[in-house]
Design a protein around this motif. Sequence first.
Motif, short mmCIF file in Angstrom:
data_model
loop_
_atom_site.label_atom_id
_atom_site.label_comp_id
_atom_site.label_asym_id
_atom_site.label_seq_id
_atom_site.Cartn_x
_atom_site.Cartn_y
_atom_site.Cartn_z
N ARG A 1 -20.34 -26.79 40.90
CA ARG A 1 -19.50 -26.45 39.76
C ARG A 1 -20.12 -26.95 38.45
N PRO A 2 -20.27 -26.04 37.49
CA PRO A 2 -20.77 -26.42 36.17
C PRO A 2 -19.61 -26.78 35.24
N GLU A 3 -18.39 -26.44 35.64
CA GLU A 3 -17.18 -26.69 34.85
C GLU A 3 -16.00 -26.48 35.80
N MET A 4 -14.85 -26.98 35.40
CA MET A 4 -13.70 -26.96 36.30
C MET A 4 -12.82 -25.72 36.15
N THR A 5 -12.86 -25.08 34.97
CA THR A 5 -11.88 -24.03 34.68
C THR A 5 -11.86 -22.89 35.72
N PRO A 6 -13.00 -22.42 36.22
CA PRO A 6 -12.93 -21.36 37.23
C PRO A 6 -12.17 -21.80 38.49
N THR A 7 -12.38 -23.04 38.93
CA THR A 7 -11.64 -23.55 40.08
C THR A 7 -10.16 -23.67 39.76
N LEU A 8 -9.86 -24.17 38.57
CA LEU A 8 -8.47 -24.26 38.12
C LEU A 8 -7.81 -22.89 38.17
N ALA A 9 -8.50 -21.89 37.64
CA ALA A 9 -7.96 -20.52 37.61
C ALA A 9 -7.71 -20.03 39.03
N ARG A 10 -8.68 -20.27 39.92
CA ARG A 10 -8.54 -19.82 41.31
C ARG A 10 -7.34 -20.50 41.98
N MET A 11 -7.20 -21.80 41.75
CA MET A 11 -6.10 -22.54 42.37
C MET A 11 -4.74 -22.09 41.84
N ILE A 12 -4.67 -21.95 40.52
CA ILE A 12 -3.40 -21.50 39.93
C ILE A 12 -3.06 -20.10 40.44
N PHE B 1 -22.40 -34.85 35.29
CA PHE B 1 -21.45 -35.56 34.43
C PHE B 1 -20.05 -35.36 35.00
N ASP B 2 -19.17 -36.24 34.62
CA ASP B 2 -17.75 -36.04 34.94
C ASP B 2 -17.11 -35.43 33.69
N GLN B 3 -16.08 -34.65 33.88
CA GLN B 3 -15.46 -34.03 32.72
C GLN B 3 -13.94 -34.02 32.89
N GLY C 1 -16.36 -34.70 28.39
CA GLY C 1 -17.35 -35.32 29.26
C GLY C 1 -17.26 -36.83 29.23
N ASP C 2 -17.54 -37.46 30.38
CA ASP C 2 -17.52 -38.93 30.40
C ASP C 2 -18.64 -39.50 29.54
N VAL C 3 -19.73 -38.77 29.44
CA VAL C 3 -20.87 -39.25 28.64
C VAL C 3 -20.44 -39.33 27.18
N ALA C 4 -19.69 -38.32 26.72
CA ALA C 4 -19.24 -38.29 25.33
C ALA C 4 -18.35 -39.49 25.01
N ILE C 5 -17.40 -39.77 25.87
CA ILE C 5 -16.48 -40.86 25.54
C ILE C 5 -17.18 -42.22 25.67
N LEU C 6 -18.08 -42.34 26.64
CA LEU C 6 -18.82 -43.61 26.77
C LEU C 6 -19.71 -43.84 25.55
#
Lengths: 445, 445
Positions: A89-100, A133-135, A328-333
């Motif tokens: 997964r490069p991002e979560m939104t597609p999985t979110l869409a599939r699950m919803i 990265f974590d997001q 992204g976790d990198v951004a906040i860190l």
Amino acid sequence: MANDIQKTKKASLSTQGYRGTRDFFPEDQRLKKYVYAKIHTVMHSFGYEEYNGPIVEHLELYAAKSSEEIVREQLYSFKDKGERTLAIRPEMTPTLARMIASKQRELTRPIRWYSIPTCMRFERPQRGRLREFDQLNVDLFGGIPLDEDVEIILTAIEVLKSVGATDEQFTVKVNHRGIINAFLDHNLSISKDIIPQLLRLLDKRDKISSEVFHTECKKLELDDKKIESLEVFLNSSIEEIIQILKENSLDAIELKKRIDILKELTNSQCVKFSPDIMRGFDYYTGMVFEVFDNHPDNNRALFGGGRYDNLVGAFGGDELPGIGYGMGDVAILNFMESHNLTPKLKKETDVCVLRFSENDRLDSLKISTILRNYQIKVEAPIVQSKFGKQIQNAEKSGAKAVVFRGNDELQNNLFAVKWLHSGEQETFAIEKSGYEQFIKKLKNI
Amino acid sequence: MANDIQKTKKASLSTQGYRGTRDFFPEDQRLKKYVYAKIHTVMHSFGYEEYNGPIVEHLELYAAKSSEEIVREQLYSFKDKGERTLAIRPEMTPTLARMIASKQRELTRPIRWYSIPTCMRFERPQRGRLREFDQLNVDLFGGIPLDEDVEIILTAIEVLKSVGATDEQFTVKVNHRGIINAFLDHNLSISKDIIPQLLRLLDKRDKISSEVFHTECKKLELDDKKIESLEVFLNSSIEEIIQILKENSLDAIELKKRIDILKELTNSQCVKFSPDIMRGFDYYTGMVFEVFDNHPDNNRALFGGGRYDNLVGAFGGDELPGIGYGMGDVAILNFMESHNLTPKLKKETDVCVLRFSENDRLDSLKISTILRNYQIKVEAPIVQSKFGKQIQNAEKSGAKAVVFRGNDELQNNLFAVKWLHSGEQETFAIEKSGYEQFIKKLKNI
């Protein structure tokens, strides 16, 4: 390839991981867990529930739902041993869409969901950007757009504040896609075919020079006068823009409501209108926002998000408008680092139990077990070393006290405690009341 | 492939994820987080620190450190866009070894580390086994083997107990590789070449019939007498085995010490000697153990681990003996299910704030914000609906109270609270003292 492996097996293996990924040693993991604990607390305080999904999906999902840039250039895709084509997964939104989409009828509205998935994209690693990265993904569906937009931005602000940020350290720049669309369409009469390209150009305006911007605008058939109007527009306040757009200012009026509410609720100027915030993805259809670090050394977009109308359409589901963002976790860190918000976190052992010979093994293990039953964090001895050395190790573990039994204590049914902050030593009866007295003192340090 | 994607883009996408992976909807995620919180607490109570690593590594790492079965049959490997060959982690130990090797000289001993990484293996999905799973990894290095072995088994027992298990619901079967090796070598005079094959055969003895076991033994050149001796040996107690092995019983004597200590510390019979526990991996060199579910419907190995001597040798590091285990999340979730230990976890909202018109939006948002500042979990209204409907939604969210302002409250600087457990209603002053009174009552429910 088989040969390469054979060779490596004999030679010495590298201790380097794959470029753009990170090893989280305990001190790194502690920091990450500290930040995530803050995020969980904020999200729960707004009534958001955590979800998660697989780290791989069928490639088709991303082909249908992710941007072209991600699919063509950044995807880690491959075939499994059964010839199914998958991608990490490069991002979560597609999985979110599939699950919803899979439970669209059952889910209670509003849907307030968040997740902190690990994602991978093939990119050139650089400051603020890694391959793994974590997001944090936060999404909200099923409510009134105005309420949703305000709430989602509040959660983003509270996440930053939860790690110690003040209102002055970041700016939430908000825009509405309809504002620039109305201006380009009605005021500048730009043809609809060109608008997407022009939006992409505006999105990178702060990364290119004014000259390049002009040249590129001209390539898109904008004359000097239109370019000038565009630049005036891009420097206008939301109130001025409402004037400029006249009867086409509905989206601008709506956006102003959000800004006004957020100003009042945060009692600050951290939310600002910014007509050149575009967001890379094509699917945003309403308010978009980007959070910027105000620190001069890290003056960059940290993360952003926006409103979309048709998350689950590709699955044949009903339209489900919503709003979300990914941080992204990198951004906040990095943000925390640039503002000196990174805490020094130590290991949190309460007590180290000591041991001096083979004979007191069972005794020290029993003491350790009893203390753990009182929810005390205990390191039992697994080495035999001198008293001084064991004290040193206990100090490294962050222990407040060490517990042991010398000959005196053994003869008198006691255990000895040395408090590491004061160096003082005392004894307690090796029975329920003694343990409880000790623990009471321990908790008061 | 490109054509397939094109097609899917137009047709309706499937809402099914990749086979052998799981979607964690909020209710699933709550359960997982509940179990992981228990695990974190247990691990911290023993002084273990969490670490983590990348979800992909260079293929070479697994080729050198993982079993042949994993590398040849179960690996998700692929090339990145720069032609580097990678694999999704099938297990954590190779990454652990790489990380430890990279800082071997700096790390304070003993090293007590744990992690709960997501891993993937290409296997046929079945009960207790998926393609994507999380696996608790617990490892301990740098101490005295006896102490380490005892401690690592204690942590495994405490993890099971932390989710509600009793000593009678599981069995920790322990063995020592040296015991069976000594017997095969000295008592049966089996040649060293054959021992690895024979160990693998013993490992699957409980999955095959007695006849097949005999036939396979004969293929490995064991005559009837030797097979009989072997079977007697495999049914012996640790005390009997010490007699059988005579001067070669050192490992058996050592193992007996561990069993005796664990019996005394746990005050139970959950740790048992079992000479046929082999563990699949070739790298175990000392004590091995497997935890079995005692439930008749789920009577199977849940997880296991053992002692290894040379974790970091492949990296050219010094020998670092240690012990560890890996416990899949699927195993523990199944265990909990078979013993009715799965809790029903609800969403944990404290308060829902209600709203009745466009005009009280800002007011309701302010109340929500103030309550959140007191660490209260608050759902703000993002829909406008009738009082009854909003109460229903609040009940679904697990809220204890709803807060709102009707005309009376607006006129008298009050806010109204309806307690959902009793249906009673009361008002508080809309000022600091009023909020604090309300929160005090809320916390006492």
